[in-house]
Scaffold this motif. Structure first.
Motif, PDB file in Angstrom:
ATOM      1  N   CYS A 155       0.828  -1.209   0.000  1.00 23.54           N
ATOM      2  CA  CYS A 155       0.000   0.000   0.000  1.00 23.54           C
ATOM      3  C   CYS A 155       0.859   1.254   0.000  1.00 23.54           C
ATOM      4  O   CYS A 155       0.554   2.223   0.701  1.00 23.54           O
ATOM      5  N   ASN A 156       1.912   1.216  -0.753  1.00 19.49           N
ATOM      6  CA  ASN A 156       2.765   2.387  -0.909  1.00 19.49           C
ATOM      7  C   ASN A 156       2.708   2.944  -2.328  1.00 19.49           C
ATOM      8  O   ASN A 156       3.566   3.736  -2.729  1.00 19.49           O
ATOM      9  N   GLY A 157       1.731   2.492  -3.111  1.00 23.66           N
ATOM     10  CA  GLY A 157       1.508   3.053  -4.433  1.00 23.66           C
ATOM     11  C   GLY A 157       2.676   2.868  -5.378  1.00 23.66           C
ATOM     12  O   GLY A 157       3.467   1.915  -5.254  1.00 23.66           O
ATOM     13  N   ALA A 158       2.802   3.798  -6.334  1.00 25.32           N
ATOM     14  CA  ALA A 158       3.846   3.705  -7.351  1.00 25.32           C
ATOM     15  C   ALA A 158       5.234   3.762  -6.719  1.00 25.32           C
ATOM     16  O   ALA A 158       6.187   3.139  -7.208  1.00 25.32           O
ATOM     17  N   GLN A 159       5.344   4.495  -5.596  1.00 24.88           N
ATOM     18  CA  GLN A 159       6.625   4.567  -4.908  1.00 24.88           C
ATOM     19  C   GLN A 159       7.052   3.169  -4.440  1.00 24.88           C
ATOM     20  O   GLN A 159       8.225   2.782  -4.563  1.00 24.88           O
ATOM     21  N   GLY A 160       6.118   2.424  -3.904  1.00 30.81           N
ATOM     22  CA  GLY A 160       6.420   1.069  -3.435  1.00 30.81           C
ATOM     23  C   GLY A 160       6.867   0.171  -4.569  1.00 30.81           C
ATOM     24  O   GLY A 160       7.830  -0.594  -4.435  1.00 30.81           O
ATOM     25  N   ASP A 161       6.161   0.264  -5.708  1.00 29.02           N
ATOM     26  CA  ASP A 161       6.530  -0.556  -6.866  1.00 29.02           C
ATOM     27  C   ASP A 161       7.944  -0.212  -7.337  1.00 29.02           C
ATOM     28  O   ASP A 161       8.756  -1.093  -7.639  1.00 29.02           O
ATOM     29  N   ALA A 162       8.228   1.076  -7.387  1.00 26.57           N
ATOM     30  CA  ALA A 162       9.558   1.515  -7.830  1.00 26.57           C
ATOM     31  C   ALA A 162      10.627   1.040  -6.849  1.00 26.57           C
ATOM     32  O   ALA A 162      11.721   0.627  -7.253  1.00 26.57           O
ATOM     33  N   ASP A 163      10.306   1.083  -5.557  1.00 25.88           N
ATOM     34  CA  ASP A 163      11.292   0.665  -4.556  1.00 25.88           C
ATOM     35  C   ASP A 163      11.609  -0.828  -4.652  1.00 25.88           C
ATOM     36  O   ASP A 163      12.760  -1.243  -4.487  1.00 25.88           O
ATOM     37  N   ALA A 164      10.581  -1.643  -4.918  1.00 26.03           N
ATOM     38  CA  ALA A 164      10.826  -3.079  -5.083  1.00 26.03           C
ATOM     39  C   ALA A 164      11.735  -3.323  -6.282  1.00 26.03           C
ATOM     40  O   ALA A 164      12.682  -4.119  -6.228  1.00 26.03           O
ATOM     41  N   GLN A 165      11.426  -2.605  -7.353  1.00 25.21           N
ATOM     42  CA  GLN A 165      12.243  -2.769  -8.558  1.00 25.21           C
ATOM     43  C   GLN A 165      13.682  -2.311  -8.325  1.00 25.21           C
ATOM     44  O   GLN A 165      14.643  -2.978  -8.725  1.00 25.21           O
ATOM     45  N   THR A 166      13.833  -1.165  -7.674  1.00 25.98           N
ATOM     46  CA  THR A 166      15.177  -0.631  -7.392  1.00 25.98           C
ATOM     47  C   THR A 166      15.986  -1.607  -6.539  1.00 25.98           C
ATOM     48  O   THR A 166      17.195  -1.787  -6.749  1.00 25.98           O
ATOM     49  N   THR A 167      15.293  -2.244  -5.586  1.00 31.85           N
ATOM     50  CA  THR A 167      15.974  -3.235  -4.741  1.00 31.85           C
ATOM     51  C   THR A 167      16.503  -4.388  -5.586  1.00 31.85           C
ATOM     52  O   THR A 167      17.662  -4.813  -5.432  1.00 31.85           O
ATOM     53  N   ALA A 168      15.638  -4.901  -6.483  1.00 33.56           N
ATOM     54  CA  ALA A 168      16.057  -6.005  -7.349  1.00 33.56           C
ATOM     55  C   ALA A 168      17.214  -5.577  -8.251  1.00 33.56           C
ATOM     56  O   ALA A 168      18.179  -6.323  -8.442  1.00 33.56           O
ATOM     57  N   GLU A 169      17.098  -4.365  -8.788  1.00 35.31           N
ATOM     58  CA  GLU A 169      18.145  -3.886  -9.717  1.00 35.31           C
ATOM     59  C   GLU A 169      19.475  -3.707  -9.007  1.00 35.31           C
ATOM     60  O   GLU A 169      20.542  -3.987  -9.559  1.00 35.31           O
ATOM     61  N   LYS A 170      19.410  -3.234  -7.768  1.00 34.31           N
ATOM     62  CA  LYS A 170      20.656  -3.041  -7.000  1.00 34.31           C
ATOM     63  C   LYS A 170      21.352  -4.378  -6.772  1.00 34.31           C
ATOM     64  O   LYS A 170      22.564  -4.519  -6.992  1.00 34.31           O
ATOM     65  N   ALA A 171      20.572  -5.388  -6.329  1.00 33.62           N
ATOM     66  CA  ALA A 171      21.159  -6.710  -6.092  1.00 33.62           C
ATOM     67  C   ALA A 171      21.696  -7.291  -7.393  1.00 33.62           C
ATOM     68  O   ALA A 171      22.801  -7.864  -7.430  1.00 33.62           O
TER      69      ALA A 171
END
Lengths: 404, 404
Positions: free
Chosen positions: B95-111
């Motif tokens: 329930c963090n909206g588009a920010q949450g989706d972007a954060d999940a993606q950024t986490t995956a991309e960083k790893a």
């Protein structure tokens, strides 16, 4: 034995001589006795008699497939006419097999015999523990005591309202006064309040002239659908739920159809709110309104899922504005929604907008006794409200120490 | 910073150097760090990497319509192949909206960047409070710390199992040893365990040679259906449930299909029982077996209705053999039954036969930690077991003081 008739549960004393309850309408008498079914020794049997001239009646019953013997008896004789109802508290007469069925019938027959009416015109209701055979000597002795105590005084109605209580802390009565006619009502029920019929016994009397039992049934159904049906304390549905409406016609007044409908709704809503306020272990009265649903029915289903969610209910007990639990709960509801555009408010304060937390959401003050939750599913115009309670230590306490 | 890698939650110390967990199978490494997400300061991020040669994977996700951003990311890349999974505890990123989706993606991309693999091969899982935006500086810093700490030692697996805990009191790991190959697993989850996928995160690793991701998915689905899917602590379904199974092929052994199926089932059942035993506030482990149902699916549905009934769960907390609540609950289940021929036993002792109380039913001793409830619906051959817990003061306590 007149001391039995005027004995009421201690909690009922505050009601005193108030002009409310089932004996307010003309044509009805009531009585209560201590038959010795409740271990507490409190009054535990009540009788309501409709003296006519009309005996029109309507009823609604539990949706549970496992139904108590008194429900089987009353449902099978629900043909638009009842002249009396015998109620006992302290024993549900449920899951007692053929013996239970026979006992319900014997109870009706005993009352019918003394009242000189047909047994099929006697409704029977029981509430209490499931699975213990009725002490029929006490029940039949109770019926014998009840009949001579019948009175049209309001105190007799209060006594009956006290006698049907189980873990209720206060007795519940209601009244509506029309021009020359009236409605009286009483109810009991504090847990096991759930879908399709909030669990409880409710008795409604009116001296309005209503000869058409189908009209009476429609009016009752319309009212229960948006009142008792929307009360959901713990998601449990009892085996004994009954709502019974009897019309005596004794006022000689035929009320306007819309006034009758509104008045029955008002009385049912009043009793439903009293039931919610006295629910087992309640510290919060929580209303859950779902709007923006595809249909009113879907709104009700979604509100019910949230109202039953134990995590949400624990958060309410803790005055915790944890709106994430509302989202998690509503996401389980089998209804149309836009998962990315759900909005939630607590007491009018937006805590979640388009499925995302709103600024200050964690700081909303929910310390008061009433919490209004509003959820917008963002797909349509359907709307409904369900009333529930929090989940407290007291609820666990009351319900972990019931039968033993 | 090696102290982070070997730091485990205090409750994990009993596991010690036991040869269990996700790093037992060859080809897998793991690490855990304190990224500063949990207020307690305990380890709160874990990384599991599959070093191949195969990267076959299968997953199951929550059935909730409201799903967390990490579930959206991982589900959308669930194409039979994952090489790593980043997990954080303390924040659900739901329930963090588009920010949450972007954060999940950024986490995956960083790893992915640090591991030199494709971001779409990186699964992301989060668990914790709903509705707070991820502290991305801590998350990305955590990922940077995690990679150099990766280790194939069993202690690294234990550390990862500790880092994913939220209100879990003990960490949960499991192992299966075949001839020359093995399965390792870890899980977390103590509340919000419910239908369609008991709510939790579970990670399973194996060094078996399995190239067909559909086979792997079938094996996982068959196991979760009768293990995690049958665990129902409070009827709530989380937004973040994920079960992820990764196969490295590093053993060079292709196990017999039936042995693989049985072994995955065994590991899932072991973890499910660990999750049940550590459920929030649990004082009783309650198994509800429904037999005599029309189908296995209907048996499961009926068992689930009883397992969610708060009145029944309170009775279990009170060691109260109040079998009437089982009848009242099962009567609400939307399945075929014969309401007059339902039978119930507690710990093998018949308490209700043909919907009627059995002699001595009120005296059955339920004071032990385990209660086995068996319900016969008397209409067919369908059977299923659901595992639940009692409803205790502690459950209310834990869940009324979560977010604030």
């Amino acid at each position: 034995m007149t001391e039995h008739g005027s004995s009421t549960h201690p909690a009922s004393e505050s009601v005193g001589e108030q002009e409310t309850g089932i004996t307010v309408p003309a044509g009805f008498s009531a009585a209560a006795v201590k038959a010795g079914i409740k271990p507490s020794g409190n009054p535990d049997m009540a009788l309501i008699v409709n003296h006519g001239p009309l005996y029109t009646a309507a009823a609604r019953f539990t949706s549970n497939r496992v139904v108590a013997s008194p429900v089987k008896w009353t449902r099978s004789h629900n043909d638009g006419r009842f002249r009396a109802v015998v109620v006992n508290a302290g024993n549900a007469n449920a899951c007692n097999g053929a013996q239970g069925d026979a006992d319900a019938q014997t109870t009706a027959e005993k009352a019918a015999e003394i009242l000189s009416i047909d047994a099929q015109d006697v409704a029977v209701c029981s509430t209490g523990l499931i699975g213990d055979v009725l002490p029929m000597d006490k029940i039949l002795g109770g019926v014998e005591e009840l009949v001579p105590l019948l009175s049209e005084e309001v105190t007799a109605g209060h006594a009956a309202a006290g006698a049907i209580m189980t873990t209720d802390l206060v007795q519940k009565e209601s009244v509506y006064r029309g021009k020359g006619w009236s409605i009286g009502a009483m109810g009991k029920g504090v847990g096991m309040m759930a879908p399709s019929l909030a669990t409880m016994l409710v008795f409604i009397t009116t001296d309005a002239v209503i000869e058409d039992s189908e009209q009476l049934s429609d009016v009752l159904g319309a009212a229960t659908k948006v009142t008792f049906d929307c009360l959901d304390v713990d998601g449990s549905t009892s085996t004994n739920d009954t709502v019974l409406l009897m019309a005596s016609g004794a006022s000689g007044i035929t009320p306007d159809a819309q006034e009758l409908k509104d008045a029955i709704h008002q009385v049912c809503l009043d009793l439903a709110m009293q039931l919610q306020a006295d629910a087992e272990g309640v510290t919060k009265r929580v209303s859950i309104t779902v709007k923006g649903a595809a249909t009113d029915e879907q709104a009700k289903d979604a509100a019910r899922v949230v109202g039953r969610d134990t995590l949400f209910k624990c958060a309410m007990f803790g005055s915790d504005p944890n709106w994430g639990r509302v989202l998690a709960a509503v996401g389980m509801a089998p209804v149309e929604m836009d998962p990315e555009r759900i909005s939630v408010s607590f007491n009018g304060y937006p805590v979640c907008i388009n499925s995302t937390g709103a600024p200050g959401a964690r700081d909303v003050d929910l310390s008061g006794a009433d919490v209004a939750v509003e959820i917008d599913l963002a797909v349509g115009e359907g709307q409904a409200t369900v009333w529930t309670t929090d989940l407290s230590y007291s609820y666990v306490n009351i319900n972990s120490e019931y039968s033993t």
